[in-house]
Scaffold this active site. Structure first.
Site, PDB file in Angstrom:
ATOM      1  N   ARG A  64       0.828  -1.232  -0.013  1.00  0.00           N
ATOM      2  CA  ARG A  64       0.011   0.013  -0.081  1.00  0.00           C
ATOM      3  C   ARG A  64       0.656   1.052  -0.090  1.00  0.00           C
ATOM      4  NH1 ARG A  64      -3.259  -0.774   4.601  1.00  0.00           N
ATOM      5  NH2 ARG A  64      -1.948   0.901   5.626  1.00  0.00           N
ATOM      6  N   TYR A 117     -10.820  24.835  -6.267  1.00  0.00           N
ATOM      7  CA  TYR A 117     -11.450  23.788  -7.140  1.00  0.00           C
ATOM      8  C   TYR A 117     -12.817  23.417  -6.504  1.00  0.00           C
ATOM      9  CZ  TYR A 117     -12.079  19.086  -8.962  1.00  0.00           C
ATOM     10  OH  TYR A 117     -12.649  17.784  -9.590  1.00  0.00           O
ATOM     11  N   ASP A 187      -3.154  24.882  -3.662  1.00  0.00           N
ATOM     12  CA  ASP A 187      -3.241  24.046  -4.887  1.00  0.00           C
ATOM     13  C   ASP A 187      -2.614  24.248  -5.961  1.00  0.00           C
ATOM     14  OD1 ASP A 187      -4.442  22.631  -7.074  1.00  0.00           O
ATOM     15  OD2 ASP A 187      -6.427  22.334  -6.303  1.00  0.00           O
ATOM     16  N   LYS A 212      -3.999  15.967 -14.095  1.00  0.00           N
ATOM     17  CA  LYS A 212      -3.801  16.893 -15.379  1.00  0.00           C
ATOM     18  C   LYS A 212      -2.291  17.160 -16.043  1.00  0.00           C
ATOM     19  CE  LYS A 212      -7.551  17.946 -13.266  1.00  0.00           C
ATOM     20  NZ  LYS A 212      -8.782  17.320 -13.572  1.00  0.00           N
TER      21      LYS A 212
HETATM   22  C1  LIG Z   1      -7.497  22.892  -9.659  1.00  0.00           C
HETATM   23  C2  LIG Z   1      -7.757  21.484  -9.275  1.00  0.00           C
HETATM   24  N1  LIG Z   1      -7.316  20.851  -8.329  1.00  0.00           N
HETATM   25  C3  LIG Z   1      -7.853  19.311  -7.965  1.00  0.00           C
HETATM   26  C4  LIG Z   1      -8.373  18.795  -8.639  1.00  0.00           C
HETATM   27  C5  LIG Z   1      -8.943  17.362  -8.304  1.00  0.00           C
HETATM   28  O1  LIG Z   1      -8.375  16.343  -9.120  1.00  0.00           O
HETATM   29  P1  LIG Z   1      -8.579  15.035  -9.515  1.00  0.00           P
HETATM   30  O2  LIG Z   1      -9.553  15.232 -10.718  1.00  0.00           O
HETATM   31  O3  LIG Z   1      -7.472  14.164  -9.840  1.00  0.00           O
HETATM   32  O4  LIG Z   1      -9.500  14.494  -8.141  1.00  0.00           O
HETATM   33  C6  LIG Z   1      -8.799  19.320 -10.111  1.00  0.00           C
HETATM   34  C7  LIG Z   1      -9.735  18.672 -11.000  1.00  0.00           C
HETATM   35  O5  LIG Z   1     -10.418  19.057 -11.765  1.00  0.00           O
HETATM   36  C8  LIG Z   1      -8.544  20.836 -10.388  1.00  0.00           C
HETATM   37  O6  LIG Z   1      -8.930  21.339 -11.455  1.00  0.00           O
END
Ligand SMILES: Cc1ncc(COP(=O)(O)O)c(C=O)c1O
Length: 398
Positions: A64, A117, A187, A212
């Site tokens: 894990r 987000y 983020d 991404k």
């Molecule tokens: C700025 C941002 N942070 C976090 C995330 C979350 O990522 P995940 O889709 O891998 O959960 C996204 C997803 O679109 C995002 O655009």
């Protein structure tokens, strides 16, 4: 003499397979090392691994926690962000939950930028409230000193913001955090450690959705939390273990493969996005462009100061009725309609007024907001596609 390597070089040499001592040969990339169970040569080896783990270090005691493929990817994230420790999670969202659960306790208060987000608010409503962790959302430029409460422990931001790409002043945020003894977490999916490095600007924690630009091919889910703070690393390490965050070796391998080309992909996305901005500048439907690398964006000066590049993300406020905006999006041929970004392909999202209601940067705008991810296709083709879809939208009555 050891040479100081540029990150472009580091990315090409990360995750290289070691030689087989008997044959003196090795594949170039490390294969995906799949395992649930780890064998120890003897009890002394097991005890050594346990001591390393107890001291907060990386030790492979069970599948894990990940094997060599995972370790190589953790190192890549740490190097990208300028951190010392990286912790993997099964998605960007899971990485966000890891930060909140590791750094907030019952009774704590967090300040969160209103451009984060969107699903952060779902985490707040569904989980944090039940744990008696309270949240105040703030707008870019708001007086943060006035919002800090005696129980505030965390300042969580996203820069540029998720829908309108407003730049936050990371240095100023770090100063607020320092004044009040808060942890500054951000983020950094937009920058992915390549074009923006908040840890070097005063943040202590950086979250990346590797889904991404790191993965880059729209075929994996991945998150990472990076820090250079030992005390925070210990909390993340324990929380990651206790909560069972884990990713598959295949996804770690795909991410290692993807990240090697991130420098060239990112540069091409950025070039194409600027060409698309230029196109929209001359369209009568355009009210406003949101893209910090675009000289007319209000965040451009901060972008110039803090970032070393850009990417394929932009939003456009369009003077189109709701019906015409739907036609525009539906008629696009090269753009997939979808929520993600950072892959090789172009994507479009018609942003709902409900999602914009939280963003004070948006104000009371009545127009349509369309978010685009400009992919690696020919920019001439992308612009031809946007032109034909806008013409069809223009034909919509009302
Ligand atoms: C700025 C941002 N942070 C976090 C995330 C979350 O990522 P995940 O889709 O891998 O959960 C996204 C997803 O679109 C995002 O655009």
């Amino acid at each position: 003499m050891a040479i100081t390597k540029h990150i472009d070089t580091v990315l090409q040499h990360a995750g290289t397979a070691p030689f087989n001592p008997e044959t003196g040969t090795a594949p170039v990339p490390l294969p995906p090392m799949r395992a649930s169970t780890v064998r120890f040569e003897n009890l002394a080896a097991l005890e050594k691994a346990q001591r390393t783990k107890a001291a907060g270090g990386r030790a492979t005691t069970y599948g894990r926690m990940g094997m060599d493929t995972h370790a190589a990817l953790e190192q890549v994230f740490a190097q990208l962000e300028g951190g010392t420790h990286a912790y993997l999670a099964s998605s960007g969202m899971a990485a966000m939950t890891m930060v909140m659960l590791a750094l907030c306790s019952a009774g704590d208060h967090a300040l969160i930028s209103d451009c984060v987000y969107g699903p952060m608010r779902e985490l707040d409503d569904a989980v944090l409230k039940r744990m008696n962790i309270s949240v105040t959302y703030f707008a870019a430029g708001e007086d943060l000193d006035a919002l800090v409460q005696p129980n505030t422990t965390l300042l969580y931001v996203e820069s540029p913001g998720s829908l309108l790409f407003e730049m936050l002043d990371m240095g100023a945020m770090a100063a607020v955090a320092q004044r009040h003894g808060l942890v500054l977490a951000t983020d950094n999916t937009w920058g992915s450690g390549y074009i923006y490095r908040p840890l070097t600007l005063g943040a202590q924690v950086s979250v990346i959705a590797g889904t991404k630009y790191v993965g880059g091919h729209s075929d994996l889910m991945l998150g990472a939390v990076v820090t250079h703070d030992e005390a925070i690393a210990k909390k993340l390490n324990r929380t990651q273990y206790a909560m069972g965050y884990s990713i598959s070796a295949d996804d770690a391998w795909l991410a290692l493969r993807g990240v090697r080309t991130m420098p060239i992909r990112m540069a091409q996305h950025a070039r194409h996005a600027l060409q698309v901005c230029e196109f929209f500048k001359h369209r009568p439907e355009t009210v406003r462009l949101f893209h910090p690398a675009w000289p007319e964006d209000p965040g451009h000066a901060l972008w110039q100061r803090d970032c070393t590049g850009s990417n394929g993300m932009l939003s456009i406020e369009l003077r189109l009725s709701p019906a015409a905006a739907r036609v525009f999006v539906d008629e696009l041929e090269l753009f997939g309609i979808g929520f993600s970004w950072g892959g090789y392909e172009s994507l479009v999202q018609l942003v709902s007024p409900k999602d914009l209601a939280h963003h004070r940067y948006w104000g009371e705008g009545e127009n349509a907001l369309v978010r685009l991810h400009i992919g690696l296709e020919s920019p001439q083709d992308i612009i031809a596609d946007l032109t034909q879809a806008l013409e069809k939208a223009a034909a919509v009555k009302g």
